[in-house]
Structures are given as C-alpha cells and as structure tokens.
Design a protein around this motif. Structure first.
Motif, PDB file in Angstrom:
ATOM      1  N   GLY A   1       0.826  -1.206   0.000  1.00 20.73           N
ATOM      2  CA  GLY A   1       0.000   0.000   0.000  1.00 20.73           C
ATOM      3  C   GLY A   1       0.857   1.251   0.000  1.00 20.73           C
ATOM      4  N   ILE A   2       0.200   2.376   0.034  1.00 20.18           N
ATOM      5  CA  ILE A   2       0.877   3.665  -0.076  1.00 20.18           C
ATOM      6  C   ILE A   2       1.440   4.067   1.291  1.00 20.18           C
ATOM      7  N   ALA A   3       2.603   3.552   1.590  1.00 18.60           N
ATOM      8  CA  ALA A   3       3.318   3.837   2.832  1.00 18.60           C
ATOM      9  C   ALA A   3       4.740   4.254   2.475  1.00 18.60           C
ATOM     10  N   ARG A   4       5.398   4.908   3.435  1.00 15.40           N
ATOM     11  CA  ARG A   4       6.765   5.377   3.226  1.00 15.40           C
ATOM     12  C   ARG A   4       6.835   6.263   1.984  1.00 15.40           C
ATOM     13  N   ASN A   5       7.754   5.994   1.092  1.00 17.22           N
ATOM     14  CA  ASN A   5       7.927   6.824  -0.111  1.00 17.22           C
ATOM     15  C   ASN A   5       7.332   6.144  -1.342  1.00 17.22           C
ATOM     16  N   ALA A   6       6.244   5.449  -1.163  1.00 18.28           N
ATOM     17  CA  ALA A   6       5.638   4.708  -2.269  1.00 18.28           C
ATOM     18  C   ALA A   6       5.251   5.618  -3.428  1.00 18.28           C
ATOM     19  N   GLU A   7       4.918   6.875  -3.138  1.00 20.46           N
ATOM     20  CA  GLU A   7       4.565   7.800  -4.216  1.00 20.46           C
ATOM     21  C   GLU A   7       5.742   8.043  -5.151  1.00 20.46           C
ATOM     22  N   ASP A   8       6.955   7.881  -4.667  1.00 17.85           N
ATOM     23  CA  ASP A   8       8.138   8.033  -5.523  1.00 17.85           C
ATOM     24  C   ASP A   8       8.288   6.849  -6.481  1.00 17.85           C
ATOM     25  N   VAL A   9       7.793   5.701  -6.082  1.00 19.43           N
ATOM     26  CA  VAL A   9       7.895   4.497  -6.908  1.00 19.43           C
ATOM     27  C   VAL A   9       6.938   4.583  -8.077  1.00 19.43           C
ATOM     28  N   ILE A  10       5.725   5.025  -7.824  1.00 14.83           N
ATOM     29  CA  ILE A  10       4.748   5.239  -8.886  1.00 14.83           C
ATOM     30  C   ILE A  10       3.984   6.519  -8.557  1.00 14.83           C
ATOM     31  N   PRO A  11       4.419   7.636  -9.132  1.00 11.45           N
ATOM     32  CA  PRO A  11       3.845   8.944  -8.781  1.00 11.45           C
ATOM     33  C   PRO A  11       2.351   9.068  -9.077  1.00 11.45           C
ATOM     34  N   ASP A  12       1.878   8.456 -10.137  1.00 18.72           N
ATOM     35  CA  ASP A  12       0.469   8.596 -10.511  1.00 18.72           C
ATOM     36  C   ASP A  12      -0.286   7.317 -10.186  1.00 18.72           C
ATOM     37  N   ILE A  13      -0.356   6.998  -8.907  1.00 20.54           N
ATOM     38  CA  ILE A  13      -0.964   5.749  -8.468  1.00 20.54           C
ATOM     39  C   ILE A  13      -2.435   5.666  -8.879  1.00 20.54           C
ATOM     40  N   ALA A  14      -3.116   6.794  -8.943  1.00 22.73           N
ATOM     41  CA  ALA A  14      -4.535   6.793  -9.313  1.00 22.73           C
ATOM     42  C   ALA A  14      -4.747   6.282 -10.730  1.00 22.73           C
ATOM     43  N   SER A  15      -3.720   6.384 -11.577  1.00 20.53           N
ATOM     44  CA  SER A  15      -3.853   5.920 -12.961  1.00 20.53           C
ATOM     45  C   SER A  15      -4.016   4.399 -13.057  1.00 20.53           C
ATOM     46  N   LEU A  16      -3.743   3.692 -11.969  1.00 19.94           N
ATOM     47  CA  LEU A  16      -3.892   2.242 -11.969  1.00 19.94           C
ATOM     48  C   LEU A  16      -5.361   1.817 -11.939  1.00 19.94           C
ATOM     49  N   GLY A  17      -6.234   2.711 -11.539  1.00 20.40           N
ATOM     50  CA  GLY A  17      -7.643   2.360 -11.419  1.00 20.40           C
ATOM     51  C   GLY A  17      -7.909   1.583 -10.140  1.00 20.40           C
ATOM     52  N   GLU A  18      -9.128   1.162  -9.968  1.00 24.86           N
ATOM     53  CA  GLU A  18      -9.552   0.496  -8.730  1.00 24.86           C
ATOM     54  C   GLU A  18      -8.818  -0.818  -8.468  1.00 24.86           C
ATOM     55  N   ASP A  19      -8.564  -1.611  -9.513  1.00 26.17           N
ATOM     56  CA  ASP A  19      -7.992  -2.941  -9.329  1.00 26.17           C
ATOM     57  C   ASP A  19      -6.524  -3.051  -9.715  1.00 26.17           C
ATOM     58  N   GLY A  20      -5.949  -2.008 -10.282  1.00 26.64           N
ATOM     59  CA  GLY A  20      -4.579  -2.076 -10.766  1.00 26.64           C
ATOM     60  C   GLY A  20      -3.564  -2.111  -9.636  1.00 26.64           C
ATOM     61  N   PHE A  21      -2.375  -2.586  -9.964  1.00 28.94           N
ATOM     62  CA  PHE A  21      -1.308  -2.662  -8.972  1.00 28.94           C
ATOM     63  C   PHE A  21       0.044  -2.693  -9.657  1.00 28.94           C
ATOM     64  N   VAL A  22       1.082  -2.471  -8.870  1.00 33.65           N
ATOM     65  CA  VAL A  22       2.466  -2.510  -9.331  1.00 33.65           C
ATOM     66  C   VAL A  22       3.279  -3.319  -8.328  1.00 33.65           C
ATOM     67  N   ILE A  23       4.152  -4.167  -8.842  1.00 35.04           N
ATOM     68  CA  ILE A  23       5.132  -4.864  -8.007  1.00 35.04           C
ATOM     69  C   ILE A  23       6.492  -4.375  -8.467  1.00 35.04           C
ATOM     70  N   ARG A  24       7.259  -3.786  -7.553  1.00 36.00           N
ATOM     71  CA  ARG A  24       8.537  -3.223  -7.955  1.00 36.00           C
ATOM     72  C   ARG A  24       9.553  -3.386  -6.831  1.00 36.00           C
ATOM     73  N   ALA A  25      10.744  -3.832  -7.207  1.00 28.40           N
ATOM     74  CA  ALA A  25      11.874  -3.895  -6.273  1.00 28.40           C
ATOM     75  C   ALA A  25      12.737  -2.676  -6.533  1.00 28.40           C
ATOM     76  N   LEU A  26      13.087  -1.976  -5.475  1.00 29.55           N
ATOM     77  CA  LEU A  26      13.901  -0.774  -5.581  1.00 29.55           C
ATOM     78  C   LEU A  26      14.833  -0.727  -4.381  1.00 29.55           C
ATOM     79  N   ASP A  27      16.123  -0.666  -4.661  1.00 29.66           N
ATOM     80  CA  ASP A  27      17.138  -0.764  -3.604  1.00 29.66           C
ATOM     81  C   ASP A  27      16.917  -2.081  -2.867  1.00 29.66           C
ATOM     82  N   GLU A  28      16.733  -2.057  -1.572  1.00 27.58           N
ATOM     83  CA  GLU A  28      16.506  -3.288  -0.800  1.00 27.58           C
ATOM     84  C   GLU A  28      15.058  -3.409  -0.347  1.00 27.58           C
ATOM     85  N   LYS A  29      14.166  -2.681  -1.013  1.00 27.73           N
ATOM     86  CA  LYS A  29      12.752  -2.706  -0.654  1.00 27.73           C
ATOM     87  C   LYS A  29      11.928  -3.317  -1.785  1.00 27.73           C
ATOM     88  N   LEU A  30      10.838  -3.947  -1.404  1.00 29.19           N
ATOM     89  CA  LEU A  30       9.892  -4.512  -2.353  1.00 29.19           C
ATOM     90  C   LEU A  30       8.566  -3.800  -2.148  1.00 29.19           C
TER      91      LEU A  30
END
Length: 134
Positions: free
Chosen positions: A62-91
C-alpha cells in the motif's frame, strides 16, 4: 541487476510495512502475505505500520513510506490495478485501492513464490528456505 533475498535458511531481515491509515483490505493483504510467507519459508515476517522508523529491508504493502516516488500517478492504476517493484533493498506491492493491494500480494505469491490458488478450498503452497526477487 541485484537480487532481493527475502528469506534464506529460515531467517529474514525483512518486515512488512503498511500505512497507519490502512483500510481493512490493505491490512488483510499484509497479514495474508505474512501468513503465506510463513507457510512457504517457515519465516514469519512482522507486520508493522509506517509510524515505525524505516529500515533497509522492507516489503511495502500500500501507499506507505515513499511509495509515491515508486509510482507517482498511483490513481492511474484504477480500482484494481497494482504494481510490483523492487527498488534498492525494498519490495513494493502497491495498488490504488485496498483491493489493488490485495491483488498485488496474491500476484506476488503466484509469480515469485510459486503459489497456486485454484479455488477457495484448494491451493498449492510450495515450501522453500530461499525466497528471492530479481
């Protein structure tokens, strides 16, 4: 490209982080992730909120920590959309809604952990002591 070692030899440096204002579906997603990872690897990852200071190894649901930096336009995913992304040592397992977060968790479990969810009463849960994410 580096690899995240989520678990190895029944140990892990990771914890699961969700927003302190998480809805019921996001909380359920984080708890489901912890429960299935314990079934798969024998390691129970703690579930905490983002009120706790950040650590190097985290799985963000969910949108915690700096998640907005990972995907700035989270609303563009729509109600059911999602992203899985590894960045540095975080998933990051990010959805635009609680349902999207739950879908991200189940998709992660299928694609990276080898789980299969055939029906509400039948699932295949592999067992391993090494769980990695490229």
């Amino acid at each position: 490209m580096s690899t995240l070692y989520l678990t190895h030899n029944q140990t892990s440096d990771y914890r699961i982080v969700l927003p302190k204002t998480a809805d019921a579906a996001t909380t359920n997603a984080a708890n489901e992730l912890s429960a299935y990872l314990a079934k798969i690897t024998g390691v129970s990852l703690p579930v905490i909120t983002d009120e706790i200071p950040s650590a190097e190894h985290e799985i963000i649901v969910g949108i915690a920590r700096n998640a907005e930096d990972v995907i700035p336009d989270i609303a563009s995913l729509g109600e059911d959309g999602f992203v899985i992304r590894a960045l540095d040592e975080k998933l990051y397992l990010l959805g635009a809604s609680g349902r999207g977060n739950l879908y991200a968790v189940y998709d992660f479990l299928e694609k990276f952990a080898g789980c299969r969810f055939y029906a509400s009463y039948y699932e295949k849960i592999p067992q391993t002591d090494l769980l990695t994410v490229p």
